[in-house]
Structures are given as structure tokens and as C-alpha cells.
Design a protein around this motif. Structure first.
Motif, PDB file in Angstrom:
ATOM      1  N   ILE A  44       0.838  -1.206   0.000  1.00 24.27           N
ATOM      2  CA  ILE A  44       0.000   0.000   0.000  1.00 24.27           C
ATOM      3  C   ILE A  44       0.871   1.254   0.000  1.00 24.27           C
ATOM      4  O   ILE A  44       0.649   2.178  -0.788  1.00 24.27           O
ATOM      5  CB  ILE A  44      -0.977   0.006   1.198  1.00 24.27           C
ATOM      6  N   VAL A  45       1.877   1.279   0.863  1.00 26.34           N
ATOM      7  CA  VAL A  45       2.769   2.446   0.926  1.00 26.34           C
ATOM      8  C   VAL A  45       3.525   2.600  -0.388  1.00 26.34           C
ATOM      9  O   VAL A  45       3.677   3.722  -0.889  1.00 26.34           O
ATOM     10  CB  VAL A  45       3.732   2.342   2.137  1.00 26.34           C
ATOM     11  N   SER A  46       3.967   1.513  -0.961  1.00 24.57           N
ATOM     12  CA  SER A  46       4.656   1.581  -2.252  1.00 24.57           C
ATOM     13  C   SER A  46       3.742   2.147  -3.330  1.00 24.57           C
ATOM     14  O   SER A  46       4.157   2.990  -4.127  1.00 24.57           O
ATOM     15  CB  SER A  46       5.151   0.194  -2.675  1.00 24.57           C
ATOM     16  N   ALA A  47       2.496   1.687  -3.344  1.00 23.10           N
ATOM     17  CA  ALA A  47       1.539   2.180  -4.347  1.00 23.10           C
ATOM     18  C   ALA A  47       1.250   3.669  -4.141  1.00 23.10           C
ATOM     19  O   ALA A  47       1.144   4.425  -5.118  1.00 23.10           O
ATOM     20  CB  ALA A  47       0.248   1.374  -4.272  1.00 23.10           C
ATOM     21  N   LEU A  48       1.135   4.085  -2.875  1.00 21.93           N
ATOM     22  CA  LEU A  48       0.829   5.488  -2.585  1.00 21.93           C
ATOM     23  C   LEU A  48       1.991   6.427  -2.907  1.00 21.93           C
ATOM     24  O   LEU A  48       1.778   7.600  -3.215  1.00 21.93           O
ATOM     25  CB  LEU A  48       0.431   5.663  -1.117  1.00 21.93           C
ATOM     26  N   THR A  49       3.216   5.928  -2.833  1.00 21.47           N
ATOM     27  CA  THR A  49       4.385   6.796  -3.017  1.00 21.47           C
ATOM     28  C   THR A  49       5.049   6.647  -4.386  1.00 21.47           C
ATOM     29  O   THR A  49       5.906   7.452  -4.736  1.00 21.47           O
ATOM     30  CB  THR A  49       5.433   6.514  -1.920  1.00 21.47           C
ATOM     31  N   ALA A  50       4.655   5.644  -5.154  1.00 21.68           N
ATOM     32  CA  ALA A  50       5.335   5.351  -6.421  1.00 21.68           C
ATOM     33  C   ALA A  50       5.338   6.543  -7.383  1.00 21.68           C
ATOM     34  O   ALA A  50       6.385   6.910  -7.930  1.00 21.68           O
ATOM     35  CB  ALA A  50       4.709   4.126  -7.091  1.00 21.68           C
ATOM     36  N   ALA A  51       4.189   7.144  -7.605  1.00 16.48           N
ATOM     37  CA  ALA A  51       4.102   8.258  -8.562  1.00 16.48           C
ATOM     38  C   ALA A  51       4.955   9.440  -8.111  1.00 16.48           C
ATOM     39  O   ALA A  51       5.657  10.054  -8.927  1.00 16.48           O
ATOM     40  CB  ALA A  51       2.651   8.680  -8.747  1.00 16.48           C
ATOM     41  N   GLU A  52       4.911   9.733  -6.842  1.00 14.46           N
ATOM     42  CA  GLU A  52       5.687  10.872  -6.324  1.00 14.46           C
ATOM     43  C   GLU A  52       7.182  10.611  -6.450  1.00 14.46           C
ATOM     44  O   GLU A  52       7.947  11.503  -6.802  1.00 14.46           O
ATOM     45  CB  GLU A  52       5.304  11.148  -4.863  1.00 14.46           C
ATOM     46  N   LEU A  53       7.602   9.369  -6.194  1.00 17.15           N
ATOM     47  CA  LEU A  53       9.028   9.044  -6.289  1.00 17.15           C
ATOM     48  C   LEU A  53       9.511   8.982  -7.735  1.00 17.15           C
ATOM     49  O   LEU A  53      10.684   9.231  -8.001  1.00 17.15           O
ATOM     50  CB  LEU A  53       9.326   7.735  -5.554  1.00 17.15           C
ATOM     51  N   ASP A  56       9.941  12.725  -8.330  1.00 15.53           N
ATOM     52  CA  ASP A  56      11.067  13.259  -7.553  1.00 15.53           C
ATOM     53  C   ASP A  56      11.577  12.171  -6.620  1.00 15.53           C
ATOM     54  O   ASP A  56      11.043  11.985  -5.529  1.00 15.53           O
ATOM     55  CB  ASP A  56      10.617  14.487  -6.747  1.00 15.53           C
ATOM     56  N   PRO A  57      12.635  11.451  -7.040  1.00 15.15           N
ATOM     57  CA  PRO A  57      13.158  10.345  -6.225  1.00 15.15           C
ATOM     58  C   PRO A  57      13.648  10.764  -4.838  1.00 15.15           C
ATOM     59  O   PRO A  57      13.815   9.930  -3.966  1.00 15.15           O
ATOM     60  CB  PRO A  57      14.324   9.801  -7.046  1.00 15.15           C
ATOM     61  N   ARG A  58      13.865  12.054  -4.632  1.00 17.21           N
ATOM     62  CA  ARG A  58      14.332  12.527  -3.321  1.00 17.21           C
ATOM     63  C   ARG A  58      13.209  13.116  -2.480  1.00 17.21           C
ATOM     64  O   ARG A  58      13.479  13.735  -1.454  1.00 17.21           O
ATOM     65  CB  ARG A  58      15.434  13.574  -3.512  1.00 17.21           C
ATOM     66  N   ASP A  59      11.951  12.919  -2.889  1.00 19.96           N
ATOM     67  CA  ASP A  59      10.822  13.469  -2.150  1.00 19.96           C
ATOM     68  C   ASP A  59      10.889  13.050  -0.685  1.00 19.96           C
ATOM     69  O   ASP A  59      10.918  11.865  -0.357  1.00 19.96           O
ATOM     70  CB  ASP A  59       9.499  13.004  -2.764  1.00 19.96           C
ATOM     71  N   LEU A  60      10.917  14.038   0.193  1.00 18.47           N
ATOM     72  CA  LEU A  60      11.105  13.802   1.621  1.00 18.47           C
ATOM     73  C   LEU A  60       9.966  12.991   2.242  1.00 18.47           C
ATOM     74  O   LEU A  60      10.200  12.014   2.958  1.00 18.47           O
ATOM     75  CB  LEU A  60      11.247  15.153   2.341  1.00 18.47           C
ATOM     76  N   LEU A  65       7.802   7.947   4.345  1.00 22.89           N
ATOM     77  CA  LEU A  65       6.735   6.937   4.453  1.00 22.89           C
ATOM     78  C   LEU A  65       7.263   5.543   4.139  1.00 22.89           C
ATOM     79  O   LEU A  65       6.939   4.577   4.830  1.00 22.89           O
ATOM     80  CB  LEU A  65       5.576   7.284   3.523  1.00 22.89           C
ATOM     81  N   ARG A  66       8.066   5.454   3.094  1.00 24.90           N
ATOM     82  CA  ARG A  66       8.633   4.149   2.733  1.00 24.90           C
ATOM     83  C   ARG A  66       9.541   3.615   3.833  1.00 24.90           C
ATOM     84  O   ARG A  66       9.475   2.442   4.185  1.00 24.90           O
ATOM     85  CB  ARG A  66       9.403   4.244   1.415  1.00 24.90           C
ATOM     86  N   GLN A  67      10.388   4.480   4.372  1.00 25.60           N
ATOM     87  CA  GLN A  67      11.278   4.056   5.459  1.00 25.60           C
ATOM     88  C   GLN A  67      10.475   3.632   6.683  1.00 25.60           C
ATOM     89  O   GLN A  67      10.805   2.644   7.340  1.00 25.60           O
ATOM     90  CB  GLN A  67      12.237   5.179   5.843  1.00 25.60           C
TER      91      GLN A  67
END
Length: 165
Positions: A44-53, A56-60, A65-67
Motif C-alpha cells: 500500500i505504501v509503495s503504491a501510494l508513493t510510487a508516482a511521487e518518487l 522526484d526520487p528525493r521526495d522527503l 513513508l517508505r522508510q
């Protein structure tokens, strides 16, 4: 300027309903954590953050969230599930009893709120977050209002002993 008693009671009622809604979310969150696998949380976290990353791969926020999800062990998940469920259920029962003006519930609610506030203070000493500060401030307001309301209900009970149980 003195605030009318009816307004203080209205704010107390509103704060109880807000705390009740928050408590219900805690119970549901605890149940969800009990039945959702650690693997599903990561997906779920991967799906929610995939587009943002991708953008911008450095999105804080996305990286945080992934960490957080990757570091969320099954032991931590079990504790969070137990804590959310028990914390929410205790508050829901006490809030319902206070809304029903059960005289015994006020001291129990006040003691529970003090306990939660102390624990939240301890947690803030370890990791200060905006959401924990906001919840604690709301809890402090509710605590003061509950103390005030308890005094009023006790006076009403002395004047009319059959009104409250």
C-alpha cells in the motif's frame, strides 16, 4: 468577560463527540492492523508513493513513508494494533458513559485522560510530532472541560439525587 455556562457545556459536548470519533478511528485502525499483513502495508505504501518518487526520487515525505513502512516490524504492528484498539475502546466506553451523564464515568474519564496525556508527554519526549502535540492539546482542553462538567453534574445530583445514576 465571563463565558456563559451553556457555551462551556456545548463546547464540552462537541469535544466529547470529536474524541469519540477519534476513538472510533483508533478502534478501527487497531482492528485493521490486526488483520492486515505486514506485506500488504508495504504494498500500500509503495503504491501510494510510487508516482511521487517517479517524479522526484528525493521526495522527503514519500521516502519517509517508505522508510517508516519498511521499519514497521510485525512486533511494532502488533503493539500498535493493541494500543490503538485498547486506547480507543477505553475512551469510547467512557465517553459514552459521560454523554449519558453517568456520575461514575466522570472520575474514570478524568483519570484515563490524565494517563493518556502523561503517556503522550512521554512519547513527545522521544519523538515530537505535530499530530501528537495537537492530540495532547485537545486532550488537555477536554480534561479541563470534563473536570468542570463533573463539578456541575455533582452539584445537580446533590440538588436532585434521582437525576443521575
Amino acid at each position: 468577560m465571563r463565558v456563559p455556562e451553556s457555551e462551556i457545556r456545548r463546547v464540552f459536548q462537541i469535544s466529547l463527540w470529536l474524541k469519540g470519533a477519534h476513538s472510533l478511528l483508533e478502534v478501527l485502525g487497531g482492528l485493521a492492523l490486526t488483520f492486515v499483513s505486514h506485506d500488504l502495508i508495504l504494498r500500500i505504501v509503495s503504491a501510494l508513493t510510487a508516482a511521487e518518487l517517479l517524479e522526484d526520487p528525493r521526495d522527503l515525505v514519500a521516502n519517509a513513508l517508505r522508510q517508516l513502512a519498511e521499519g514497521f516490524t510485525t512486533d511494532a504492528q502488533s503493539f500498535a494494533a493493541w494500543y490503538l484498539f485498547s486506547h480507543g475502546l477505553i475512551k469510547l466506553v467512557l465517553i459514552a458513559a459521560v454523554l449519558a451523564k453517568r456520575i461514575w464515568a466522570y472520575p474514570a474519564f478524568i483519570v484515563a485522560m490524565i494517563g493518556f496525556i502523561l503517556y503522550q508527554g512521554y512519547r513527545m519526549s522521544l519523538d515530537l510530532t505535530f499530530i501528537l502535540v495537537a492530540i495532547t492539546l485537545l486532550d488537555l482542553v477536554v480534561l479541563v472541560l470534563a473536570w468542570h462538567e463533573y463539578g456541575l453534574v455533582r452539584r445537580e445530583q446533590r440538588q436532585n439525587p434521582d437525576a443521575h445514576r
